[in-house]
Structure formats: structure tokens, C-alpha cells
Design an enzyme around this catalytic site. Sequence first.
Site, short mmCIF file in Angstrom:
data_model
loop_
_atom_site.label_atom_id
_atom_site.label_comp_id
_atom_site.label_asym_id
_atom_site.label_seq_id
_atom_site.Cartn_x
_atom_site.Cartn_y
_atom_site.Cartn_z
N SER A 69 0.84 -1.21 0.00
CA SER A 69 0.00 0.00 0.00
C SER A 69 0.86 1.25 0.00
CB SER A 69 -0.89 0.02 1.24
OG SER A 69 -1.61 -1.17 1.34
N1 SAH Z 1 0.68 -5.27 4.59
C1 SAH Z 1 1.26 -5.65 3.33
C2 SAH Z 1 0.30 -5.43 2.18
C3 SAH Z 1 0.10 -6.71 1.48
S1 SAH Z 1 -1.09 -6.77 0.21
C4 SAH Z 1 2.61 -5.01 3.10
O1 SAH Z 1 3.04 -4.19 3.92
O2 SAH Z 1 3.26 -5.36 2.11
C5 SAH Z 1 -2.26 -7.91 0.90
C6 SAH Z 1 -1.75 -9.29 1.23
O3 SAH Z 1 -2.85 -10.04 1.73
C7 SAH Z 1 -1.20 -10.08 0.04
O4 SAH Z 1 0.12 -10.44 0.28
C8 SAH Z 1 -2.13 -11.29 -0.04
O5 SAH Z 1 -1.48 -12.50 -0.42
C9 SAH Z 1 -2.65 -11.39 1.40
N2 SAH Z 1 -3.88 -12.14 1.56
C10 SAH Z 1 -4.98 -12.17 0.76
N3 SAH Z 1 -5.92 -12.98 1.26
C11 SAH Z 1 -5.40 -13.51 2.42
C12 SAH Z 1 -5.90 -14.44 3.39
N4 SAH Z 1 -7.09 -15.01 3.31
N5 SAH Z 1 -5.09 -14.74 4.44
C13 SAH Z 1 -3.86 -14.19 4.57
N6 SAH Z 1 -3.34 -13.31 3.68
C14 SAH Z 1 -4.11 -12.97 2.61
#
Ligand code: SAH
Length: 219
Positions: A69
Site C-alpha cells: 500500500s
Molecule cells: N501489509 C502488506 C500489504 C500486502 S497486500 C505489506 O506491507 O506489504 C495484501 C496481502 O494479503 C497479500 O500479500 C495477499 O497475499 C494477502 N492475503 C490475501 N488474502 C489472504 C488471506 N485469506 N489470508 C492471509 N493473507 C491474505
Amino acid sequence: MSARHTGIGMTSQRTRLRMVERLREAGIQDEQVLAAMAEIPRHIFVDEALAHRAYEDIALPIGFGQTISTPLVVARMLELVRGARSLGKVLEIGTGCGYQAAVLSRLAREVYSVERISPLLMKARVRLRELRIANVRLKHADGHFGLKEFAPFDAIVMAAAASHVPDALLEQLAEGGRLIMPLGTREQYLTLVEHTDQEFSYKTLEEVRFVPLLPGAQK
Ligand code: SAH
């Protein structure tokens, strides 16, 4: 420290402080969130080819079709979910590259972060270790179920969008706790949920764009 940390050295420290000034101008007021973001090097969480853009207010690809993000969205979510409290246990759903978990490590006593894509989690683990961050525990699991064994949490941060708040997460939110997430599918709105007096109150905030919360933990 590896060459990667010292490589852009002072330049990245200065660039990071400018990023924090921009966050302040954009309305972020929580000094602890601003201090944490001034401290954590965002460039080591993205591919080297993108490191020079790490302090711009843009979302960046982190592989596997996922994105980190923008700094403003991270700051906004953490300011809202913290609500000027000192945090004990925090749960993050969607570790991604581990950047937000690293920032959270400065705002909470213990951070638990869950990710469904195993290679992303492994990379995040290496980066957190490089930064000697010891109060973040990463788990390969489906975030829909939270992490019952470590509940209740003072704060829950969801970094992926869903059409509703998973029940397990509401159950694992401490009394007085706060949850922040992008709610909705086609149109998503940042939503703050507060657990007070055995009730959940919802506040709908600005429109945002996140990757979707997907079912199941992937190999
Ligand atoms: N906080 C992160 C943003 C990641 S984007 C950062 O600082 O980089 C969102 C993430 O959520 C992705 O990596 C995706 O794989 C994960 N995600 C999606 N659905 C999920 C689920 N059901 N359980 C765990 N992670 C999930």
C-alpha cells in the site's frame, strides 16, 4: 548491516524524512506512527529495481500479483487503528512484503501477521530478521480465521479487501479493541470497527483500492 541498507544510506534517511513531512501535510497527526515510519526503511521491502521509488506515495508491486500500500494509506490505517492507545497484541492479515508489520512492531508489544502466499512470507521473514525485529511473528495461514491461539487482539489490521468482516476476527477483537479494513469488493471503503460494551460499531471512511482477501493458504 548489508550493503543494501547502507547503499542509499543517508539519502534514504533524508528521503524518508521528506516522506514523513508529506504524511504530516496530508493530515497524519499520530507522532508515534510518524516516528515509526521515519525509522523503518521502506526500500528494503521492495525489489532493488524499485527501491528508488520506495518513498514516493505510490503502491508498488511485491510479486505474486500483490502490492504494498501507499505510505499514506499505511499511515492512515495505523493512526486509526491505534486510536492513540498503547497496543499490546496486534494481528495483521496479509503480511505481503512485511513493511506494515515492521512499522507495527514499533507501535505494539507483540505483532502477529498472517499471509496465505508462502514465498512472500519467507521473504518478509528474512527482511524482518535483517532489521533485527524480534516482536513480530509470521504465520502461513488463511487470515479469514484469525489466530485464535493468540487472541484477543487490541487491534486488527486487514491489508486485503472483503465484502464483510470475517466472524472469527470480530470474535478475536478484545473489548475496547479496534479493527481497520477495506470493506467492499468493487467499491471499497476504509472501515473502522470498534468493540465496546459487547457491541461493534462501524465507521465508513474514504474510498480505497486493495487486493482482495482470498480463501485458503497457498503452497
Ligand atoms: N501489509 C502488506 C500489504 C500486502 S497486500 C505489506 O506491507 O506489504 C495484501 C496481502 O494479503 C497479500 O500479500 C495477499 O497475499 C494477502 N492475503 C490475501 N488474502 C489472504 C488471506 N485469506 N489470508 C492471509 N493473507 C491474505
